[in-house]
Design an enzyme around this catalytic site. Sequence first.
Site, PDB file in Angstrom:
ATOM      1  N   ASP A 335      -8.365   4.381   4.983  1.00 32.19           N
ATOM      2  CA  ASP A 335      -8.199   3.186   4.139  1.00 32.19           C
ATOM      3  C   ASP A 335      -8.884   3.389   2.791  1.00 32.19           C
ATOM      4  O   ASP A 335      -9.162   4.523   2.364  1.00 32.19           O
ATOM      5  CB  ASP A 335      -8.723   1.953   4.906  1.00 32.19           C
ATOM      6  CG  ASP A 335      -7.994   0.670   4.532  1.00 32.19           C
ATOM      7  OD1 ASP A 335      -8.337   0.085   3.498  1.00 32.19           O
ATOM      8  OD2 ASP A 335      -7.067   0.256   5.266  1.00 32.19           O
ATOM      9  N   ASP A 336      -9.192   2.317   2.134  1.00 31.28           N
ATOM     10  CA  ASP A 336      -9.755   2.291   0.783  1.00 31.28           C
ATOM     11  C   ASP A 336     -11.019   3.159   0.672  1.00 31.28           C
ATOM     12  O   ASP A 336     -11.823   3.199   1.600  1.00 31.28           O
ATOM     13  CB  ASP A 336     -10.100   0.823   0.476  1.00 31.28           C
ATOM     14  CG  ASP A 336     -10.310   0.575  -0.991  1.00 31.28           C
ATOM     15  OD1 ASP A 336     -10.320   1.540  -1.775  1.00 31.28           O
ATOM     16  OD2 ASP A 336     -10.469  -0.612  -1.355  1.00 31.28           O
ATOM     17  N   TRP A 379      -4.200   4.834   2.447  1.00 29.31           N
ATOM     18  CA  TRP A 379      -4.184   3.533   1.760  1.00 29.31           C
ATOM     19  C   TRP A 379      -4.046   3.742   0.254  1.00 29.31           C
ATOM     20  O   TRP A 379      -4.707   4.597  -0.321  1.00 29.31           O
ATOM     21  CB  TRP A 379      -5.497   2.818   2.053  1.00 29.31           C
ATOM     22  CG  TRP A 379      -5.707   1.473   1.413  1.00 29.31           C
ATOM     23  CD1 TRP A 379      -5.488   0.267   1.993  1.00 29.31           C
ATOM     24  CD2 TRP A 379      -6.234   1.190   0.106  1.00 29.31           C
ATOM     25  NE1 TRP A 379      -5.834  -0.756   1.124  1.00 29.31           N
ATOM     26  CE2 TRP A 379      -6.295  -0.216  -0.044  1.00 29.31           C
ATOM     27  CE3 TRP A 379      -6.651   1.981  -0.964  1.00 29.31           C
ATOM     28  CZ2 TRP A 379      -6.759  -0.849  -1.185  1.00 29.31           C
ATOM     29  CZ3 TRP A 379      -7.108   1.359  -2.119  1.00 29.31           C
ATOM     30  CH2 TRP A 379      -7.156  -0.044  -2.227  1.00 29.31           C
ATOM     31  N   ARG A 411     -11.294  -9.833  -7.550  1.00 30.53           N
ATOM     32  CA  ARG A 411     -11.858  -8.692  -6.824  1.00 30.53           C
ATOM     33  C   ARG A 411     -12.183  -7.550  -7.798  1.00 30.53           C
ATOM     34  O   ARG A 411     -11.919  -6.380  -7.530  1.00 30.53           O
ATOM     35  CB  ARG A 411     -10.896  -8.193  -5.736  1.00 30.53           C
ATOM     36  CG  ARG A 411     -11.624  -7.532  -4.570  1.00 30.53           C
ATOM     37  CD  ARG A 411     -10.719  -6.676  -3.710  1.00 30.53           C
ATOM     38  NE  ARG A 411     -11.400  -6.254  -2.492  1.00 30.53           N
ATOM     39  CZ  ARG A 411     -11.083  -5.191  -1.792  1.00 30.53           C
ATOM     40  NH1 ARG A 411     -10.077  -4.427  -2.158  1.00 30.53           N
ATOM     41  NH2 ARG A 411     -11.747  -4.877  -0.708  1.00 30.53           N
ATOM     42  N   LYS A 444      -0.184   2.731   3.467  1.00 32.53           N
ATOM     43  CA  LYS A 444      -0.495   1.288   3.443  1.00 32.53           C
ATOM     44  C   LYS A 444      -0.563   0.876   1.979  1.00 32.53           C
ATOM     45  O   LYS A 444      -1.427   1.343   1.239  1.00 32.53           O
ATOM     46  CB  LYS A 444      -1.825   1.040   4.152  1.00 32.53           C
ATOM     47  CG  LYS A 444      -2.280  -0.416   4.145  1.00 32.53           C
ATOM     48  CD  LYS A 444      -3.547  -0.565   4.999  1.00 32.53           C
ATOM     49  CE  LYS A 444      -4.177  -1.936   4.872  1.00 32.53           C
ATOM     50  NZ  LYS A 444      -5.472  -1.990   5.582  1.00 32.53           N
ATOM     51  N   TRP A 445       0.374   0.037   1.564  1.00 34.67           N
ATOM     52  CA  TRP A 445       0.536  -0.351   0.153  1.00 34.67           C
ATOM     53  C   TRP A 445      -0.107  -1.720  -0.045  1.00 34.67           C
ATOM     54  O   TRP A 445       0.477  -2.742   0.295  1.00 34.67           O
ATOM     55  CB  TRP A 445       2.041  -0.395  -0.174  1.00 34.67           C
ATOM     56  CG  TRP A 445       2.385  -0.721  -1.594  1.00 34.67           C
ATOM     57  CD1 TRP A 445       2.199  -1.901  -2.250  1.00 34.67           C
ATOM     58  CD2 TRP A 445       3.021   0.152  -2.536  1.00 34.67           C
ATOM     59  NE1 TRP A 445       2.678  -1.818  -3.537  1.00 34.67           N
ATOM     60  CE2 TRP A 445       3.197  -0.565  -3.739  1.00 34.67           C
ATOM     61  CE3 TRP A 445       3.474   1.480  -2.494  1.00 34.67           C
ATOM     62  CZ2 TRP A 445       3.800  -0.016  -4.870  1.00 34.67           C
ATOM     63  CZ3 TRP A 445       4.080   2.028  -3.621  1.00 34.67           C
ATOM     64  CH2 TRP A 445       4.234   1.276  -4.791  1.00 34.67           C
ATOM     65  N   ASP A 446      -1.303  -1.716  -0.589  1.00 35.82           N
ATOM     66  CA  ASP A 446      -2.067  -2.964  -0.683  1.00 35.82           C
ATOM     67  C   ASP A 446      -1.865  -3.639  -2.042  1.00 35.82           C
ATOM     68  O   ASP A 446      -1.386  -3.016  -3.005  1.00 35.82           O
ATOM     69  CB  ASP A 446      -3.555  -2.661  -0.447  1.00 35.82           C
ATOM     70  CG  ASP A 446      -4.282  -3.813   0.224  1.00 35.82           C
ATOM     71  OD1 ASP A 446      -3.807  -4.960   0.140  1.00 35.82           O
ATOM     72  OD2 ASP A 446      -5.350  -3.571   0.824  1.00 35.82           O
ATOM     73  N   ASN A 448      -4.276  -6.629  -3.843  1.00 34.79           N
ATOM     74  CA  ASN A 448      -5.420  -7.476  -3.529  1.00 34.79           C
ATOM     75  C   ASN A 448      -5.779  -8.547  -4.549  1.00 34.79           C
ATOM     76  O   ASN A 448      -6.942  -8.918  -4.667  1.00 34.79           O
ATOM     77  CB  ASN A 448      -6.650  -6.602  -3.267  1.00 34.79           C
ATOM     78  CG  ASN A 448      -6.647  -6.081  -1.845  1.00 34.79           C
ATOM     79  OD1 ASN A 448      -6.393  -6.826  -0.914  1.00 34.79           O
ATOM     80  ND2 ASN A 448      -6.914  -4.800  -1.671  1.00 34.79           N
ATOM     81  N   ASP A 513      -6.038 -10.266   7.207  1.00 36.76           N
ATOM     82  CA  ASP A 513      -7.351  -9.623   7.368  1.00 36.76           C
ATOM     83  C   ASP A 513      -8.145 -10.299   8.479  1.00 36.76           C
ATOM     84  O   ASP A 513      -9.167  -9.785   8.913  1.00 36.76           O
ATOM     85  CB  ASP A 513      -8.153  -9.711   6.064  1.00 36.76           C
ATOM     86  CG  ASP A 513      -7.765  -8.608   5.087  1.00 36.76           C
ATOM     87  OD1 ASP A 513      -7.067  -7.668   5.493  1.00 36.76           O
ATOM     88  OD2 ASP A 513      -8.166  -8.698   3.912  1.00 36.76           O
TER      89      ASP A 513
END
Length: 712
Positions: A335-336, A379, A411, A444-446, A448, A513
Amino acid sequence: MLSGQGNYFLLSTAHTSMLLFCADGRAEYRYFGELVRDTAGAELLAPEWEGRTLLPCSPWGSTDFREPSLLIRHADGSVASRFVLTGAEIAPRVLPAGLPHACGGGDCLRLTYRDEAAKLVLCLQLMPLEACDAIVSSAWLKNEGEYAVEIERIASLQLELWGKDFSFTTFDGAWGSERQRHTRPLALGKCENASYAGSSSAFHNPFVMLTRPGETYACNLIYSGNHRETAEADDTGRTRLIAGINPFGFSWRVEPGETFYTPEAVLVYAQSPAEASARMRNFVMTHIIPPRWADCERPVLVNNWEGTYFSFTRDKILSIAARARDVGAELFVLDDGWFGRRDDDTSSLGDWKDYAAKTGGIASLADEVRAMGLQFGIWVEPEMISEDSDLYRAHPDYTMRVPFRKPLTMRNQLMLNLADVRVQDYLFEAISNVIQTVKAAYVKWDYNRYMTDCFDAVTRGGEYCHRYILGLYALLARLTERFPGVLFEGCASGGGRFDLGVLFYMPQIWTSDNTDARERIRIQAGTACAYPQSSMGAHVSASPNEQTGNRNSLYARFSVACGGVLGYESDLTAASEAELSEISAQIAYYKRHRRTLQLGEYTPLGDAFGDDWSGYLVRAADGSEAIAVVCLHEKHTEVFNRRARFAGLEDGARYRVYRVEKDGGEQLLTEADGDLLNRASVSLGGIFGETDVRENSNPLYVRMYRFERIGR
Ligand code: GLA
């Protein structure tokens, strides 16, 4: 099926029909409901008074003063239009240029209207989809005049119904509480469901329903941007539903010779909300999910996010991956935090280059994970840019912003200007490079944050938000075409962009989430009202839960996560031997029944938003088995006799009924007929005694069952 009989056009699907009357310069809905085979006698359906009809569109400028479906600002500044129906025909379908759409389908009913003074042509298109009982609706406006006009609103769908006694159901929420179902009676006036956030949003999903006893009309938009659905009842006894791009801040210039296409909307009639939802899920599986993925079992993944957040080392990642392999997972997702100098959320978005000092080399890390026998996934959050990034330093001009105004951060990040083709090109290269470097099997195309400074120096302001979404779709189309084997999962701070536009490119979306099983049953139940379970990412995470602090047993967390595409998201290196062996048993069980769980026919049990129990039952497409999960939301010690009903089994079939145990074993309870199980409520005796979460006074009480068909 589509047929024209005199002035009538009948659009029929397997179980529903829509009848339109088209003559004398206008089109009218005359019927929409259960299947009818013939139009004989349809003149009886005519309205009592000519002005009180049910219209498929309502351009502003007539004597109809309700919400208009179309508003055009003409070159002289006037906004009145006069559209007259000039043609109604069965015609080949026209695809909305640059937009995701329902795949497949055949001919359409095309209604052509003309505003002679302005030389504008409005076309409405209705396409019946036989097998899933859906009708796809869209519109386009062509400027055949000499002057540019501005479209200030244009609906994808207008449905009108007799009656003013409907309820309006919407799916609303926020971060961590996405798609909670709300139903309110329509009073005279308007109810609005809309997004102003630039994306479809966690606040109000574009899926809505109009209901009254015995009738449900459900509608969704194939679009990821600002949307608006209004339901308006008036004292003439009619209700109007309009769905489309949110007119707020929208205006689109159509030059002479140009055409503007709306997104498509999908409309379903059914006798109950549950039946409408089943038809919607069927529509999504058949016409929205990329065909390559629609019938494809999805891998069980392990994601490191809640296990490590940004603080990980290569060794930590490899040891989590090793545990993932040991328990039988198939895909590891990093992930990130793997790129730029990303140690927290203040930097590096836009710099899609390996943070080698942290990963020890992302390509070799991915190779090592693969060498364990796992697929590797990664990610990204392509649409964003951090001010502290090389990309921002080199290209502040790539940022979405209003000149001379400091854009707002959310964010700690700004947004890229996807309306700009240079930015799309940059991202196409950068993300392609990531996928190739790590040989990603999954992305995984986020996304935010929401949009605040929706502007750039070259795009007309009213067009910006829609042009952004068109830019996003163009980028997704290029990437998914270039990497057809990569499984893309959408994400937006959890489920903040869960819509049919995203699903057209990415077959699954991270649902929320909020991974607390207690909260997830509602989030997943609300989502399942419009979207199939294979589109919902659902992970087992740590207990106590990171978001809520609630404790729940591994069995409860797993049972709830089986209602979507299963994953695990915690630090597996911190799990005990007992937990690891339970997780291995869960994954083995899930894989054995994955086809049923992911692709079976889904029936909600109880009511997650009403009853004190709920759950789901999924039945294999071939009917050979079904799996049910039942959750009691609260413990009421004074009521020992807790019961649930397993609707969704096959009448006339005989089943072996098993209780699924936490070691993945099954205890045979009895043999029973589908008829009985579908109708009678079954005792859950002893369920409170079974929970192994002693330190929590109020866990979720869960049981999983399997029904094996042994005869008919
Ligand atoms: C969002 C996602 C999470 C995780 C983080 C990473 O919040 O929903 O799953 O990927 O971003 O920053």
